[in-house]
Design a protein around this motif. Structure first.
Motif, PDB file in Angstrom:
ATOM      1  N   ASP A 189       0.852  -1.181   0.000  1.00 55.06           N
ATOM      2  CA  ASP A 189       0.000   0.000   0.000  1.00 55.06           C
ATOM      3  C   ASP A 189       0.898   1.245   0.000  1.00 55.06           C
ATOM      4  N   TYR A 196       0.043  -5.953   0.696  1.00 58.56           N
ATOM      5  CA  TYR A 196      -1.367  -6.106   0.347  1.00 58.56           C
ATOM      6  C   TYR A 196      -2.015  -7.222   1.159  1.00 58.56           C
ATOM      7  N   GLU A 200      -6.973  -7.111  -1.227  1.00 57.33           N
ATOM      8  CA  GLU A 200      -6.305  -6.122  -2.081  1.00 57.33           C
ATOM      9  C   GLU A 200      -5.571  -6.802  -3.231  1.00 57.33           C
ATOM     10  N   PHE A 201      -4.972  -7.960  -2.945  1.00 55.99           N
ATOM     11  CA  PHE A 201      -4.269  -8.699  -3.998  1.00 55.99           C
ATOM     12  C   PHE A 201      -5.256  -9.210  -5.045  1.00 55.99           C
ATOM     13  N   TYR A 204      -6.138  -6.389  -7.220  1.00 59.57           N
ATOM     14  CA  TYR A 204      -5.008  -6.099  -8.123  1.00 59.57           C
ATOM     15  C   TYR A 204      -5.052  -7.045  -9.318  1.00 59.57           C
TER      16      TYR A 204
END
Length: 282
Positions: A189, A196, A200-201, A204
């Motif tokens: 971040d 992450y 969040e991954f 992504y």
């Protein structure tokens, strides 16, 4: 009264003339070498590129020298009221047009100075020299967020094993999901510096697959494994890097440009120099 050209305008005019003269010389050199003489055509291509680079360097040096010279104040005509005459409307229009053209030439000259001294131009010169030594040239890829994938797509198409942009993105994202431990430690971040989270991954990876998210070395690492091919990245300021060296096949080659566009970083593809490519087709 005829307008006096500024030093910048004279330099710009001279440079345009020299570029035009060089193009005429190059055309004459091409006409003098038979198209079926591959050895001489190959040497001709190298000679032409050297001439172009030398002229570009010459112009750059001249503009740099001009930039360091003290500027002389513009000469002004003496204000002699006895010599003043009434100017017709037609003459005023001509004077206005001449002033506009003079200002335009000055802007062009100033832009040339800025461009030749700029990072983008320097990067382009270095890349061109590196590629010339390998008888390659840049094949331009559009700057739309997909440039890295489009450059890979272009290289695969040249090999006769095409994959679409959508397929490349989807397979890259899937490989990263399947090998999260290889990629998560490199994703943090930007505001907190924390690695992450799983959510969040996943976001992504979804962005890699479904948006125009820009690709970099992590995505190239995944692509190299997906394709089972090494990927070579040529750059101006550093030696080339090869990602996925464990794959023993010949690499596909990309060009990384840090200063290519206003938005910054960009990837292009490569191709054989035009004259060499035409010979091979022949």
């Amino acid at each position: 009264m005829e307008e006096v050209e500024t030093a910048e305008e004279l330099i710009a005019k001279q440079h345009r003339k020299e570029k035009k003269d060089l193009q005429a010389k190059i055309q004459s050199m091409k006409n003098a070498v038979p198209k079926n003489d591959k050895k001489r055509r190959k040497q001709l291509t190298e000679d032409i590129l050297k001439l172009e680079l030398e002229l570009t360097q010459k112009h750059e040096n001249e503009l740099k020298q001009f930039r360091t010279l003290p500027r002389l104040a513009n000469n002004e005509e003496p204000n002699d009221s006895s010599k003043q005459t009434r100017t017709s409307k037609a003459q005023k229009r001509r004077d206005k047009k001449a002033a506009f053209e003079k200002e335009r030439e000055s802007r062009i000259a100033e832009a040339e100075v800025e461009n030749l001294a700029g990072s983008r131009h320097q990067e382009g010169l270095k890349l061109r020299q590196k590629l010339m030594e390998r008888h390659l040239q840049i094949r331009e890829i559009s700057s739309d967020g997909h440039c890295m994938y489009r450059a890979v797509e272009d290289q695969l198409t040249e090999r006769g094993a095409p994959l679409s942009l959508k397929e490349l993105r989807a397979q890259t994202a899937q490989y990263m999901r399947s090998h999260a431990d290889d990629f998560l430690p490199f994703l943090t971040d930007p505001s907190s510096g924390d690695m992450y989270t799983a959510d969040e991954f996943e976001k992504y990876c979804n962005d890699v697959a479904d948006t125009a998210a820009w690709g970099g070395q992590l995505e190239l690492k995944a692509l190299s494994q997906v394709l089972q091919l090494p990927i070579e990245v040529i750059q101006a300021e550093s030696p080339s890097i090869i990602i996925g060296e464990e794959n023993v096949k010949p690499p596909i080659t990309l060009v990384y440009m840090r200063h290519a566009y206003g938005l910054g970083e960009h990837y292009n593809s490569v191709e054989l120099l035009k004259d060499l490519a035409n010979e091979e087709e022949g």
